[in-house]
Design a protein around this motif. Structure first.
Motif, PDB file in Angstrom:
ATOM      1  N   UNK A   1      -3.896  -9.924   1.238  1.00 48.61           N
ATOM      2  CA  UNK A   1      -5.119 -10.093   2.386  1.00 48.61           C
ATOM      3  C   UNK A   1      -5.014  -8.509   2.799  1.00 48.61           C
ATOM      4  N   UNK A   2      -5.449  -8.423   4.085  1.00 46.45           N
ATOM      5  CA  UNK A   2      -6.097  -7.355   4.443  1.00 46.45           C
ATOM      6  C   UNK A   2      -4.899  -6.638   5.346  1.00 46.45           C
ATOM      7  N   UNK A   3      -4.760  -5.170   5.356  1.00 43.60           N
ATOM      8  CA  UNK A   3      -3.424  -4.627   6.106  1.00 43.60           C
ATOM      9  C   UNK A   3      -4.154  -3.532   6.813  1.00 43.60           C
ATOM     10  N   UNK A   4      -4.060  -3.488   8.259  1.00 38.13           N
ATOM     11  CA  UNK A   4      -4.297  -2.338   8.940  1.00 38.13           C
ATOM     12  C   UNK A   4      -2.804  -1.707   9.517  1.00 38.13           C
ATOM     13  N   UNK A   5      -2.695  -0.469   8.891  1.00 42.74           N
ATOM     14  CA  UNK A   5      -1.174  -0.064   9.028  1.00 42.74           C
ATOM     15  C   UNK A   5      -1.184   1.521   9.761  1.00 42.74           C
TER      16      UNK A   5
ATOM     17  N   UNK B   1      -4.178   3.581   8.238  1.00 43.70           N
ATOM     18  CA  UNK B   1      -5.045   3.145   6.997  1.00 43.70           C
ATOM     19  C   UNK B   1      -5.180   1.748   6.687  1.00 43.70           C
ATOM     20  N   UNK B   2      -6.159   1.553   5.750  1.00 41.53           N
ATOM     21  CA  UNK B   2      -6.375   0.258   5.572  1.00 41.53           C
ATOM     22  C   UNK B   2      -6.128   0.007   3.967  1.00 41.53           C
ATOM     23  N   UNK B   3      -5.508  -1.233   3.705  1.00 39.92           N
ATOM     24  CA  UNK B   3      -5.350  -1.649   2.460  1.00 39.92           C
ATOM     25  C   UNK B   3      -5.774  -3.018   2.361  1.00 39.92           C
TER      26      UNK B   3
ATOM     27  N   UNK C   1       6.622  -0.897  -1.721  1.00 39.30           N
ATOM     28  CA  UNK C   1       5.446  -1.761  -1.483  1.00 39.30           C
ATOM     29  C   UNK C   1       4.710  -2.314  -2.622  1.00 39.30           C
ATOM     30  N   UNK C   2       3.971  -3.162  -2.474  1.00 37.71           N
ATOM     31  CA  UNK C   2       3.054  -3.572  -3.636  1.00 37.71           C
ATOM     32  C   UNK C   2       2.246  -2.345  -3.962  1.00 37.71           C
ATOM     33  N   UNK C   3       1.661  -2.449  -5.235  1.00 41.84           N
ATOM     34  CA  UNK C   3       0.910  -0.989  -5.771  1.00 41.84           C
ATOM     35  C   UNK C   3      -0.392  -0.673  -4.899  1.00 41.84           C
ATOM     36  N   UNK C   4      -0.938  -1.881  -4.570  1.00 49.95           N
ATOM     37  CA  UNK C   4      -2.085  -1.343  -3.938  1.00 49.95           C
ATOM     38  C   UNK C   4      -1.888  -0.959  -2.570  1.00 49.95           C
ATOM     39  N   UNK C   5      -0.716  -1.075  -1.933  1.00 55.88           N
ATOM     40  CA  UNK C   5      -0.167  -0.736  -0.588  1.00 55.88           C
ATOM     41  C   UNK C   5       0.292   0.828  -0.888  1.00 55.88           C
ATOM     42  N   UNK C   6       0.970   0.987  -1.920  1.00 55.67           N
ATOM     43  CA  UNK C   6       1.649   2.256  -2.446  1.00 55.67           C
ATOM     44  C   UNK C   6       0.491   3.348  -2.627  1.00 55.67           C
ATOM     45  N   UNK C   7      -0.814   3.062  -2.882  1.00 56.75           N
ATOM     46  CA  UNK C   7      -1.718   3.995  -3.242  1.00 56.75           C
ATOM     47  C   UNK C   7      -2.304   4.519  -1.932  1.00 56.75           C
ATOM     48  N   UNK C   8      -2.237   3.827  -0.879  1.00 58.79           N
ATOM     49  CA  UNK C   8      -2.671   4.255   0.388  1.00 58.79           C
ATOM     50  C   UNK C   8      -1.747   4.828   1.202  1.00 58.79           C
ATOM     51  N   UNK C   9      -0.294   4.429   0.965  1.00 52.70           N
ATOM     52  CA  UNK C   9       0.855   5.046   1.709  1.00 52.70           C
ATOM     53  C   UNK C   9       1.231   6.044   1.368  1.00 52.70           C
ATOM     54  N   UNK C  10       1.058   6.527   0.174  1.00 52.73           N
ATOM     55  CA  UNK C  10       1.669   7.724  -0.701  1.00 52.73           C
ATOM     56  C   UNK C  10       1.376   9.113  -0.082  1.00 52.73           C
ATOM     57  N   UNK C  11       0.164   9.161   0.527  1.00 53.12           N
ATOM     58  CA  UNK C  11      -0.227  10.641   1.032  1.00 53.12           C
ATOM     59  C   UNK C  11      -0.398  10.302   2.585  1.00 53.12           C
ATOM     60  N   UNK C  12      -0.061   9.233   3.319  1.00 55.81           N
ATOM     61  CA  UNK C  12      -0.193   8.924   4.438  1.00 55.81           C
ATOM     62  C   UNK C  12       0.842   9.909   5.483  1.00 55.81           C
ATOM     63  N   UNK C  13       0.066  10.212   6.373  1.00 54.37           N
ATOM     64  CA  UNK C  13       0.971  11.108   7.262  1.00 54.37           C
ATOM     65  C   UNK C  13       1.231  10.475   8.993  1.00 54.37           C
ATOM     66  N   UNK C  14       2.265  11.116   9.473  1.00 52.93           N
ATOM     67  CA  UNK C  14       2.755  10.183  10.807  1.00 52.93           C
ATOM     68  C   UNK C  14       1.727  10.489  11.476  1.00 52.93           C
ATOM     69  N   UNK C  15       1.293   9.237  12.303  1.00 48.40           N
ATOM     70  CA  UNK C  15       0.213   8.971  13.085  1.00 48.40           C
ATOM     71  C   UNK C  15      -1.206   8.246  12.330  1.00 48.40           C
TER      72      UNK C  15
ATOM     73  N   UNK D   1      -7.416 -11.411  -7.335  1.00 50.41           N
ATOM     74  CA  UNK D   1      -7.456 -11.534  -6.012  1.00 50.41           C
ATOM     75  C   UNK D   1      -7.670 -10.143  -5.331  1.00 50.41           C
ATOM     76  N   UNK D   2      -7.093  -9.177  -5.810  1.00 53.08           N
ATOM     77  CA  UNK D   2      -7.295  -7.770  -5.303  1.00 53.08           C
ATOM     78  C   UNK D   2      -8.668  -7.280  -5.379  1.00 53.08           C
ATOM     79  N   UNK D   3      -9.313  -7.480  -6.208  1.00 54.81           N
ATOM     80  CA  UNK D   3     -10.555  -7.067  -6.439  1.00 54.81           C
ATOM     81  C   UNK D   3     -11.587  -7.944  -5.344  1.00 54.81           C
ATOM     82  N   UNK D   4     -11.274  -9.297  -5.292  1.00 52.83           N
ATOM     83  CA  UNK D   4     -12.040 -10.114  -4.202  1.00 52.83           C
ATOM     84  C   UNK D   4     -11.846  -9.752  -2.617  1.00 52.83           C
ATOM     85  N   UNK D   5     -10.704  -9.374  -2.521  1.00 51.18           N
ATOM     86  CA  UNK D   5     -10.293  -8.853  -1.069  1.00 51.18           C
ATOM     87  C   UNK D   5     -10.769  -7.644  -0.925  1.00 51.18           C
TER      88      UNK D   5
END
Length: 135
Positions: free
Chosen positions: A85-89, A78-80, A61-75, A3-7
């Motif tokens: 589904x799809x997340x614009x965060x 990111x898209x995961x 967070x779920x692993x696929x969200x952790x990977x994009x959030x771990x290095x995100x900075x204020x402001x 499902x992750x691959x598909x999305x």
């Protein structure tokens, strides 16, 4: 994991990827994230409050969200693409006083995935099964 691959497949999720590009374009034109969440988000829990998810620990967070959030900075925006589904965060703030348990105040525009079951069944129908019996 399928499902992750598909999305993550732009050609299989063209409508959602088009919406994501539209959202990112509007954010680049300085439209407010909270306003866009009210228009685009499919999350009943956060749509009416500007996509405000609150403060979350990255490790929760779920692993696929952790990977994009771990290095995100204020402001950052990111898209995961997750199993859901799809997340614009948008990262509103970051509390990294405990690097092992980084916390963030985030807003999210959630877009659901569509068509997985039909796609998967179509893939299954392409395979044939042969049984070899030994007597």
């Amino acid at each position: 994991e399928l499902q992750i691959w598909y999305n993550n497949q732009k050609d299989l999720q063209a409508e959602q990827f088009t919406k994501i590009d539209e959202i990112k374009g509007k954010l680049d034109q300085n439209e407010g994230f909270a306003t866009l969440a009210g228009v685009y988000s499919e999350s009943d829990a956060t749509k009416d409050i500007g996509g405000d998810v609150g403060i979350v620990a990255v490790t929760d967070a779920v692993p696929e969200m952790q990977s994009v959030l771990k290095d995100a900075v204020e402001g950052a925006v990111v898209v995961a693409h997750s199993r859901y589904g799809h997340h614009v965060v948008k990262v509103e703030s970051v509390d990294a006083t405990d690097p092992e348990n980084k916390k963030m105040h985030v807003r999210e525009i959630f877009l659901s995935s569509s068509g997985f079951d039909d796609w998967f069944n179509g893939q299954l129908n392409q395979f044939t099964t042969k049984r070899f019996l030994k007597f």
